[in-house]
Design a protein around this motif. Structure first.
Motif, mmCIF file in Angstrom:
data_model
loop_
_atom_site.group_PDB
_atom_site.id
_atom_site.type_symbol
_atom_site.label_atom_id
_atom_site.label_comp_id
_atom_site.label_asym_id
_atom_site.label_seq_id
_atom_site.Cartn_x
_atom_site.Cartn_y
_atom_site.Cartn_z
ATOM 1 N N THR A 63 0.865 -1.171 0.000
ATOM 2 C CA THR A 63 0.000 0.000 0.000
ATOM 3 C C THR A 63 0.903 1.221 0.000
ATOM 4 O O THR A 63 2.124 1.098 -0.065
ATOM 5 C CB THR A 63 -0.988 -0.018 1.186
ATOM 6 N N TYR A 64 0.319 2.439 0.123
ATOM 7 C CA TYR A 64 1.059 3.620 -0.291
ATOM 8 C C TYR A 64 1.236 4.670 0.805
ATOM 9 O O TYR A 64 0.426 4.814 1.710
ATOM 10 C CB TYR A 64 0.371 4.253 -1.503
ATOM 11 N N TRP A 65 2.328 5.422 0.643
ATOM 12 C CA TRP A 65 2.693 6.560 1.494
ATOM 13 C C TRP A 65 1.759 7.739 1.204
ATOM 14 O O TRP A 65 0.888 7.662 0.336
ATOM 15 C CB TRP A 65 4.147 6.929 1.169
ATOM 16 N N ARG A 66 1.941 8.854 1.926
ATOM 17 C CA ARG A 66 1.101 10.037 1.705
ATOM 18 C C ARG A 66 1.252 10.585 0.287
ATOM 19 O O ARG A 66 0.329 11.214 -0.249
ATOM 20 C CB ARG A 66 1.427 11.135 2.724
ATOM 21 N N ILE A 67 2.423 10.382 -0.326
ATOM 22 C CA ILE A 67 2.595 10.634 -1.758
ATOM 23 C C ILE A 67 2.697 9.269 -2.416
ATOM 24 O O ILE A 67 3.726 8.601 -2.312
ATOM 25 C CB ILE A 67 3.866 11.449 -2.036
ATOM 26 N N PRO A 68 1.649 8.788 -3.057
ATOM 27 C CA PRO A 68 1.663 7.398 -3.512
ATOM 28 C C PRO A 68 2.632 7.133 -4.656
ATOM 29 O O PRO A 68 3.176 6.032 -4.758
ATOM 30 C CB PRO A 68 0.216 7.157 -3.948
ATOM 31 N N GLY A 69 2.843 8.128 -5.520
ATOM 32 C CA GLY A 69 3.724 7.905 -6.660
ATOM 33 C C GLY A 69 2.953 7.930 -7.970
ATOM 34 O O GLY A 69 1.858 8.490 -8.067
ATOM 35 N N GLU A 70 3.531 7.294 -8.980
ATOM 36 C CA GLU A 70 2.956 7.365 -10.324
ATOM 37 C C GLU A 70 1.721 6.489 -10.497
ATOM 38 O O GLU A 70 0.805 6.831 -11.236
ATOM 39 C CB GLU A 70 4.003 6.965 -11.360
ATOM 40 N N SER A 71 1.703 5.330 -9.840
ATOM 41 C CA SER A 71 0.593 4.398 -10.083
ATOM 42 C C SER A 71 -0.258 4.146 -8.849
ATOM 43 O O SER A 71 -1.290 3.502 -8.937
ATOM 44 C CB SER A 71 1.133 3.055 -10.601
ATOM 45 N N GLY A 72 0.172 4.647 -7.691
ATOM 46 C CA GLY A 72 -0.511 4.324 -6.446
ATOM 47 C C GLY A 72 -1.801 5.102 -6.239
ATOM 48 O O GLY A 72 -2.061 6.116 -6.887
ATOM 49 N N ILE A 73 -2.610 4.594 -5.327
ATOM 50 C CA ILE A 73 -3.873 5.230 -4.953
ATOM 51 C C ILE A 73 -3.684 5.852 -3.573
ATOM 52 O O ILE A 73 -3.330 5.158 -2.618
ATOM 53 C CB ILE A 73 -5.014 4.198 -4.913
ATOM 54 N N PRO A 74 -3.876 7.163 -3.416
ATOM 55 C CA PRO A 74 -3.650 7.801 -2.114
ATOM 56 C C PRO A 74 -4.692 7.380 -1.093
ATOM 57 O O PRO A 74 -5.844 7.089 -1.438
ATOM 58 C CB PRO A 74 -3.757 9.295 -2.427
#
Length: 278
Positions: A63-74
């Motif tokens: 799962t993702y950080w507070r800034i998910p990145g290019e493909s992540g879901i916040p």
């Protein structure tokens, strides 16, 4: 080592082997992914209770950080139906970098706790505070899926849950703190307009340079991993989409990094390249 890290480590080793955090039931949110909520059941002098989401992620799930990145879901959360609670703030531990199928993201994986603070309403109507949340997040393996997780929990303020508090304190050890050290690195970010990139002077701690994450608060702009080009003593960041950086002179950047002394973050000004000292 950061004193916070030492304290959390000591607490873990002091915890009896038979103790476990049983605050909330596990919920299967996706294949290979479980979540439960932890609450310390203790309000500090500033009116806040420490809590957390505990994840069990298996089989390459993340799962993702507070800034998910290019493909992540916040991760988003709606706490509006809570009772006698002012606000809730997530405390983001230092993430990992991940590149999958050509996309660059900031992630958490395996078993971890995402801590958060609950600000209790100091002028309540006598009713016990109740945490009600509707959370949406991305859980990814071979494919990425949005999942929901609902919280509805009346908070017990009668006695501190010692075992849960140990686990939450351990999670806090990885949350960056304000870097107010006298010789803290990264005093500013500079725009190299000729190459459309941001640069910083490096830290003496190689780990801090390698882990450094740069973002512009409240702006949807992602930067690549830090680079140290041949013949340059500066660390540079390239934006991951086609945008001119020149207009950002005078604004503020947030830097997040981890090194020998622990995890830190700070807000610094963005200056023109002419302002950098040789």
């Amino acid at each position: 080592m950061n004193p916070k890290t030492l304290l959390a480590s000591a607490l873990i080793f002091a915890l009896p082997a038979a103790a476990s955090a049983e605050t909330g039931p596990w919920t299967d949110v996706a294949p290979g992914a479980k979540i439960r909520v932890l609450t310390s059941d203790h309000v500090s002098a500033d009116g806040k209770m420490l809590a957390g989401l505990e994840f069990q992620l298996s089989g390459g799930m993340k799962t993702y950080w507070r800034i998910p990145g290019e493909s992540g879901i916040p991760l988003t959360a709606d706490w509006s139906n809570s009772v006698n609670i002012d606000h809730v703030d997530f405390l983001w531990p230092m993430p990992k970098r991940a590149i999958s199928k050509g996309y660059f993201d900031y992630v958490y994986d395996q078993d971890f706790v995402l801590p958060f603070e609950i600000a209790i309403d100091g002028e309540s109507d006598g009713m016990s505070p109740k945490l009600v949340g509707n959370l949406l997040m991305g859980i990814c393996g071979e494919i990425c899926v949005p999942v929901t997780y609902e919280i509805s929990k009346t908070l017990d303020l009668s006695a501190k849950d010692i075992s849960v508090s140990f686990k939450l304190d351990a999670a806090l050890a990885d949350v960056p703190i304000l870097d107010d050290r006298p010789n803290a690195p990264f005093d500013a970010v500079y725009i190299d307009a000729t190459q459309n990139k941001l640069v910083v002077r490096p830290s003496d701690d190689l780990q801090e340079n390698q882990s450094l994450i740069l973002d512009l608060p409240n702006q949807n702009l992602l930067f690549d991993v830090p680079q140290n080009g041949p013949g340059s003593q500066l660390i540079s960041f390239q934006p991951l989409r086609d945008i001119s950086l020149a207009d950002h002179v005078g604004s503020t950047a947030r830097l997040t990094y981890s090194g020998r002394a622990g995890a830190f973050e700070k807000m610094v000004p963005i200056l023109s390249f002419d302002a950098i000292n040789p």
